[in-house]
Scaffold this active site. Structure first.
Site, PDB file in Angstrom:
ATOM      1  N   GLU A   1      -3.700   1.876  -7.565  1.00 11.69           N
ATOM      2  CA  GLU A   1      -4.116   3.032  -6.757  1.00 11.69           C
ATOM      3  C   GLU A   1      -3.172   4.202  -7.028  1.00 11.69           C
ATOM      4  OE1 GLU A   1      -6.444   1.888  -3.052  1.00 11.69           O
ATOM      5  OE2 GLU A   1      -4.352   1.646  -2.522  1.00 11.69           O
TER       6      GLU A   1
ATOM      7  N   HIS B   1       0.850  -1.200   0.000  1.00  9.54           N
ATOM      8  CA  HIS B   1       0.000   0.000   0.000  1.00  9.54           C
ATOM      9  C   HIS B   1       0.884   1.248   0.000  1.00  9.54           C
ATOM     10  CE1 HIS B   1      -2.861   3.060   1.187  1.00  9.54           C
ATOM     11  NE2 HIS B   1      -3.786   2.239   0.714  1.00  9.54           N
TER      12      HIS B   1
HETATM   13  P1  PGA Z   1      -9.415   6.154  -0.136  1.00  8.87           P
HETATM   14  O1  PGA Z   1      -8.241   5.116   0.195  1.00  8.87           O
HETATM   15  O2  PGA Z   1     -10.581   5.375  -0.666  1.00  8.87           O
HETATM   16  O3  PGA Z   1      -9.710   6.798   1.180  1.00  8.87           O
HETATM   17  O4  PGA Z   1      -8.853   7.125  -1.144  1.00  8.87           O
HETATM   18  C1  PGA Z   1      -7.958   4.090  -0.715  1.00  8.87           C
HETATM   19  C2  PGA Z   1      -6.824   3.245  -0.201  1.00  8.87           C
HETATM   20  O5  PGA Z   1      -5.949   3.745   0.477  1.00  8.87           O
HETATM   21  O6  PGA Z   1      -6.769   2.060  -0.463  1.00  8.87           O
END
Ligand code: PGA
Length: 261
Positions: free
Chosen positions: A173, A103
């Site tokens: 992401e 992450h």
């Molecule tokens: P968020 O976080 O939906 O608050 O942008 C996504 C994540 O960190 O996986």
């Protein structure tokens, strides 16, 4: 304990609670509400990744097949002198089926592609389904971010066999879209282009048949207003949701929308 295969026909919706909520009582009540919704959905597999000290109490609440508890991270060794860490084997024995690794918030505190690679291998050894997060910090006009993404994928999956590829999910992401300081979510159209690129890199590593079966998720400012659009238009099989997963009513309505899409 054997691993549970990732369902290929279902949408996979992952809640990443990060370091929330503050109390076990709140975690239990949020989880109960999510479970009530998630356990009756046929087209959705729900995975909730709470802080690790809530995993066992939440796991004990699970009876259905459709809602799983996941880990937000694992260590790259299975036991030993690693103060503050939790291993893949410990997670597995606690009832975890999915684990997030790489992450961006962990990469920001020193996680490298090399350590992520070790974590993936040890997690696969425990038959966990591994969610590999990748994502660029900025999207430059020269498309250098694609090289960056390629390196994240290639280095994290180095030495992973085709057989084990069936237990890997890739969560795209873009860092600029994640969390409270996010500018905005990516657009489904731009995400689709990046997803095609990710798929191509996976094909180079695992071959077409295996790569086509690997779920790619999108994460970063997903909420009720855009969740279905991403699943319809971005070519992803699932979502990784932070903030919007902490509100049980909001998250449950995302789950229902995805079920009905
Ligand atoms: P968020 O976080 O939906 O608050 O942008 C996504 C994540 O960190 O996986």
């Amino acid at each position: 304990m054997v691993g549970k295969r990732i369902p290929k026909q279902k949408k996979i919706i992952v809640a990443n609670w990060k370091m929330n909520p503050l109390s076990l009582r709140e975690a239990m009540s949020t989880f109960s509400a999510i479970k009530k919704t998630g356990s009756v959905l046929r087209n959705v597999q729900t995975v909730v990744c709470p802080p690790s000290l809530y995993i066992i109490p939440l796991r004990e609440k699970i009876s259905g097949r459709r809602v799983f508890v996941g880990a937000q991270d694992i260590h790259y060794e299975n036991s030993g002198a690693f103060t503050g860490e939790v291993s893949a084997g410990q997670m597995k024995k606690a009832g975890v089926q999915y684990a997030i690794v790489g992450h961006s918030e962990r990469r920001a505190s020193g996680e490298t592609n090399e350590s992520i690679n070790k974590k993936i291998k040890i997690g696969l050894g425990e038959k966990l389904n591994m969610i590999l997060c990748i994502g660029e910090l900025v999207r430059d006009e020269q498309a250098e971010y694609l090289d960056f993404l390629r390196r994240e994928i290639v280095e994290a999956l180095d030495g992973v066999s085709r057989r084990d590829a069936g237990q890997i999910l890739v969560a795209y992401e873009p860092i600029w879209a994640v969390g409270r300081n996010a500018r905005r979510a990516d657009t489904p159209a731009d995400t689709q282009e990046t997803v095609l690129f990710i798929r191509k890199v996976l094909m180079e590593i695992f071959g077409e048949t295996f790569a086509l079966n690997m779920p790619i998720l999108y994460g970063g400012s997903v909420d009720k207003n855009n969740a279905v659009d991403f699943l319809k238009d971005a070519g992803v099989q699932g979502l990784l949701i932070g903030r919007a997963s902490l509100d049980a009513a909001h998250f449950s309505s995302i789950l229902r929308d995805v079920e009905d899409m």
